[in-house]
Design a protein around this motif. Structure first.
Motif, PDB file in Angstrom:
ATOM      1  N   SER A 125       0.826  -1.215   0.000  1.00 18.82           N
ATOM      2  CA  SER A 125       0.000   0.000   0.000  1.00 18.82           C
ATOM      3  C   SER A 125       0.857   1.260   0.000  1.00 18.82           C
ATOM      4  N   ILE A 126       2.000   1.205   0.696  1.00 16.15           N
ATOM      5  CA  ILE A 126       2.923   2.343   0.714  1.00 16.15           C
ATOM      6  C   ILE A 126       3.551   2.524  -0.667  1.00 16.15           C
ATOM      7  N   LEU A 127       3.965   1.419  -1.265  1.00 14.05           N
ATOM      8  CA  LEU A 127       4.562   1.491  -2.599  1.00 14.05           C
ATOM      9  C   LEU A 127       3.541   1.952  -3.636  1.00 14.05           C
ATOM     10  N   ALA A 128       2.291   1.562  -3.477  1.00 14.72           N
ATOM     11  CA  ALA A 128       1.247   2.004  -4.406  1.00 14.72           C
ATOM     12  C   ALA A 128       1.030   3.504  -4.299  1.00 14.72           C
ATOM     13  N   GLU A 129       1.083   4.040  -3.073  1.00  9.22           N
ATOM     14  CA  GLU A 129       0.951   5.489  -2.895  1.00  9.22           C
ATOM     15  C   GLU A 129       2.156   6.214  -3.484  1.00  9.22           C
ATOM     16  N   GLU A 130       3.334   5.655  -3.290  1.00  9.54           N
ATOM     17  CA  GLU A 130       4.544   6.230  -3.898  1.00  9.54           C
ATOM     18  C   GLU A 130       4.407   6.270  -5.419  1.00  9.54           C
ATOM     19  N   LEU A 131       3.885   5.195  -5.986  1.00  9.40           N
ATOM     20  CA  LEU A 131       3.713   5.129  -7.440  1.00  9.40           C
ATOM     21  C   LEU A 131       2.690   6.151  -7.914  1.00  9.40           C
ATOM     22  N   LYS A 132       1.599   6.306  -7.167  1.00  5.28           N
ATOM     23  CA  LYS A 132       0.580   7.269  -7.570  1.00  5.28           C
ATOM     24  C   LYS A 132       1.140   8.691  -7.590  1.00  5.28           C
ATOM     25  N   LEU A 133       1.871   9.054  -6.546  1.00  4.20           N
ATOM     26  CA  LEU A 133       2.445  10.395  -6.477  1.00  4.20           C
ATOM     27  C   LEU A 133       3.513  10.598  -7.541  1.00  4.20           C
ATOM     28  N   SER A 134       4.305   9.561  -7.783  1.00  2.00           N
ATOM     29  CA  SER A 134       5.313   9.633  -8.837  1.00  2.00           C
ATOM     30  C   SER A 134       4.648   9.749 -10.202  1.00  2.00           C
ATOM     31  N   CYS A 135       3.568   9.004 -10.386  1.00  2.00           N
ATOM     32  CA  CYS A 135       2.852   9.009 -11.656  1.00  2.00           C
ATOM     33  C   CYS A 135       2.332  10.399 -12.008  1.00  2.00           C
ATOM     34  N   THR A 136       1.903  11.153 -10.994  1.00  2.00           N
ATOM     35  CA  THR A 136       1.456  12.524 -11.223  1.00  2.00           C
ATOM     36  C   THR A 136       2.533  13.328 -11.928  1.00  2.00           C
ATOM     37  N   ASN A 137       3.765  13.221 -11.444  1.00  2.00           N
ATOM     38  CA  ASN A 137       4.867  13.951 -12.058  1.00  2.00           C
ATOM     39  C   ASN A 137       5.219  13.407 -13.423  1.00  2.00           C
ATOM     40  N   VAL A 138       5.144  12.091 -13.580  1.00  2.00           N
ATOM     41  CA  VAL A 138       5.470  11.487 -14.871  1.00  2.00           C
ATOM     42  C   VAL A 138       4.503  11.983 -15.941  1.00  2.00           C
ATOM     43  N   ASN A 209       5.159  -3.846  -8.742  1.00  2.00           N
ATOM     44  CA  ASN A 209       6.358  -4.614  -9.102  1.00  2.00           C
ATOM     45  C   ASN A 209       6.875  -4.243 -10.486  1.00  2.00           C
ATOM     46  N   TYR A 210       5.965  -3.983 -11.405  1.00  2.00           N
ATOM     47  CA  TYR A 210       6.352  -3.546 -12.752  1.00  2.00           C
ATOM     48  C   TYR A 210       7.095  -2.212 -12.683  1.00  2.00           C
ATOM     49  N   ALA A 211       6.598  -1.316 -11.825  1.00  2.00           N
ATOM     50  CA  ALA A 211       7.244  -0.007 -11.666  1.00  2.00           C
ATOM     51  C   ALA A 211       8.627  -0.142 -11.041  1.00  2.00           C
ATOM     52  N   ILE A 212       8.765  -1.046 -10.072  1.00  2.00           N
ATOM     53  CA  ILE A 212      10.079  -1.276  -9.459  1.00  2.00           C
ATOM     54  C   ILE A 212      11.045  -1.852 -10.493  1.00  2.00           C
ATOM     55  N   GLN A 213      10.574  -2.809 -11.275  1.00  2.00           N
ATOM     56  CA  GLN A 213      11.424  -3.431 -12.291  1.00  2.00           C
ATOM     57  C   GLN A 213      11.924  -2.401 -13.300  1.00  2.00           C
ATOM     58  N   ARG A 221      14.065   3.826  -1.691  1.00  6.88           N
ATOM     59  CA  ARG A 221      14.032   5.290  -1.722  1.00  6.88           C
ATOM     60  C   ARG A 221      12.598   5.753  -1.987  1.00  6.88           C
ATOM     61  N   LEU A 222      11.855   6.024  -0.931  1.00  5.51           N
ATOM     62  CA  LEU A 222      10.467   6.448  -1.047  1.00  5.51           C
ATOM     63  C   LEU A 222      10.412   7.974  -0.922  1.00  5.51           C
ATOM     64  N   ASP A 223      10.735   8.638  -2.022  1.00  4.51           N
ATOM     65  CA  ASP A 223      10.853  10.094  -1.994  1.00  4.51           C
ATOM     66  C   ASP A 223       9.534  10.778  -1.660  1.00  4.51           C
ATOM     67  N   PHE A 224       8.463  10.400  -2.345  1.00  3.63           N
ATOM     68  CA  PHE A 224       7.193  11.109  -2.197  1.00  3.63           C
ATOM     69  C   PHE A 224       6.514  10.798  -0.876  1.00  3.63           C
ATOM     70  N   THR A 225       6.376   9.526  -0.546  1.00  6.20           N
ATOM     71  CA  THR A 225       5.714   9.171   0.710  1.00  6.20           C
ATOM     72  C   THR A 225       6.590   9.478   1.920  1.00  6.20           C
ATOM     73  N   GLY A 226       7.887   9.636   1.704  1.00  6.19           N
ATOM     74  CA  GLY A 226       8.792   9.969   2.797  1.00  6.19           C
ATOM     75  C   GLY A 226       8.924  11.457   3.037  1.00  6.19           C
ATOM     76  N   ALA A 227       8.472  12.276   2.071  1.00  9.62           N
ATOM     77  CA  ALA A 227       8.589  13.729   2.209  1.00  9.62           C
ATOM     78  C   ALA A 227       7.449  14.281   3.048  1.00  9.62           C
ATOM     79  N   LYS A 228       7.713  15.386   3.713  1.00  7.16           N
ATOM     80  CA  LYS A 228       6.706  16.014   4.572  1.00  7.16           C
ATOM     81  C   LYS A 228       5.827  16.949   3.748  1.00  7.16           C
TER      82      LYS A 228
END
Length: 291
Positions: A125-138, A209-213, A221-228
């Motif tokens: 769930s954490i990785l999915a949130e990271e992907l969603k936030l990253s996807c916004t920028n992509v 997993n596809y995004a990690i690959q 390195r969870l930049d988005f979910t780790g940022a305040k």
């Protein structure tokens, strides 16, 4: 840091331009989050945004004496930052440009079921949130640089069309028209492809997993979910007429933009604050001041 009034800021700017190191540090820290978030949206990744932010802050130091207070300091910073970012070629997506067609094809045809578990015991769930936030920028990287500027100024910072047009060198009317078209394009893409908020088949949890690959996110390195998250105050005036125009132009994307975090802003990395302090304590400051 505590909010600074306009009068206090103008005094600090004059003191900084005259060589007061403490005042200069306060001025730079007052805009570092603005510069970082603008860089993050324009460039797409935390490392690239941090590098570009350092360069922009150095430009602010170099040009600080030219600020005459004819506009707000935030407007002046926006202009310097966007001029730097529009032509920035050292970020990842400059080397590997994206398009909506490529991104959409990857969503439809990426072999997400053929990838093993790469989560490294990080909650999915954490990785999915990271992907969603990253996807916004992509997704923003699918726009050309000027369209990206327009979308960011209008959606993230809600900048008055007169000021945005002045920053970008176009008329307010042209800015409003282009902003409306770009928002519509982004909304259509989300509606067509995003299964979280639209009618598409893409769900973040299924693609972790596809995004990690493909090195789009990393459990290490969870930049988005780790940022305040922060509330970013830009001090850019917005007229009632412009506010109404923004509301009307956002009708086709408002729900998606809020849910998809287009307006989410983050505290800049601690390393950026450290960079400012270390730079101001170094001999390089005199070189930059005299550049």
């Amino acid at each position: 840091m505590d909010k600074i009034t306009n009068e206090e800021l103008l005094l600090l700017i004059r003191q900084a331009a005259a060589g007061d190191k403490s005042a200069l540090e306060t001025v730079l820290l007052s805009v570092q989050d603005l510069v970082f978030n603008l860089s993050l949206r324009m460039l797409g990744t935390f490392p690239d945004a941090e590098d570009a932010s350092q360069e922009i802050l150095l430009k602010i130091i170099t040009h600080l004496s030219s600020f005459k207070g004819e506009s707000s300091f935030s407007t002046w910073v926006f202009r310097i930052a966007l001029n730097h970012l529009k032509d920035y070629k050292k970020h990842m997506f400059a080397k590997f440009p994206l398009s909506f067609e490529f991104y959409g094809d990857d969503i439809l045809h990426g072999k997400i079921d053929d990838v093993p578990d790469l989560t490294q015991d990080v909650e999915k769930s954490i990785l999915a949130e990271e992907l969603k936030l990253s996807c916004t920028n992509v997704m923003l990287q699918c726009l050309d640089a000027e369209s990206r500027c327009i979308f960011i100024l209008g959606t993230m910072f809600r900048v008055d069309s007169r000021i945005a047009g002045d920053i970008l060198g176009i008329t307010p009317d042209a800015y409003r028209q282009r902003l409306s078209r770009i928002r519509k394009k982004m909304a259509e893409f989300l509606s067509d492809y995003c299964g979280e908020y639209g009618c598409g088949k893409c769900h973040c949890t299924d693609r972790v997993n596809y995004a990690i690959q493909n090195h789009r996110i990393s459990p290490d390195r969870l930049d988005f979910t780790g940022a305040k998250p922060i509330s970013l105050q830009t001090s850019l005036p917005v007229s009632p007429q412009t506010a109404a125009g923004v509301k009307e132009a956002m009708e086709t994307i408002d729900d998606l933009s809020e849910e998809f975090s287009f307006c989410k802003t983050f505290q800049s990395p601690e390393t950026l604050k450290t960079f400012i302090k270390n730079f101001l304590d170094s001999t390089a400051i005199s070189v930059i001041r005299n550049a």
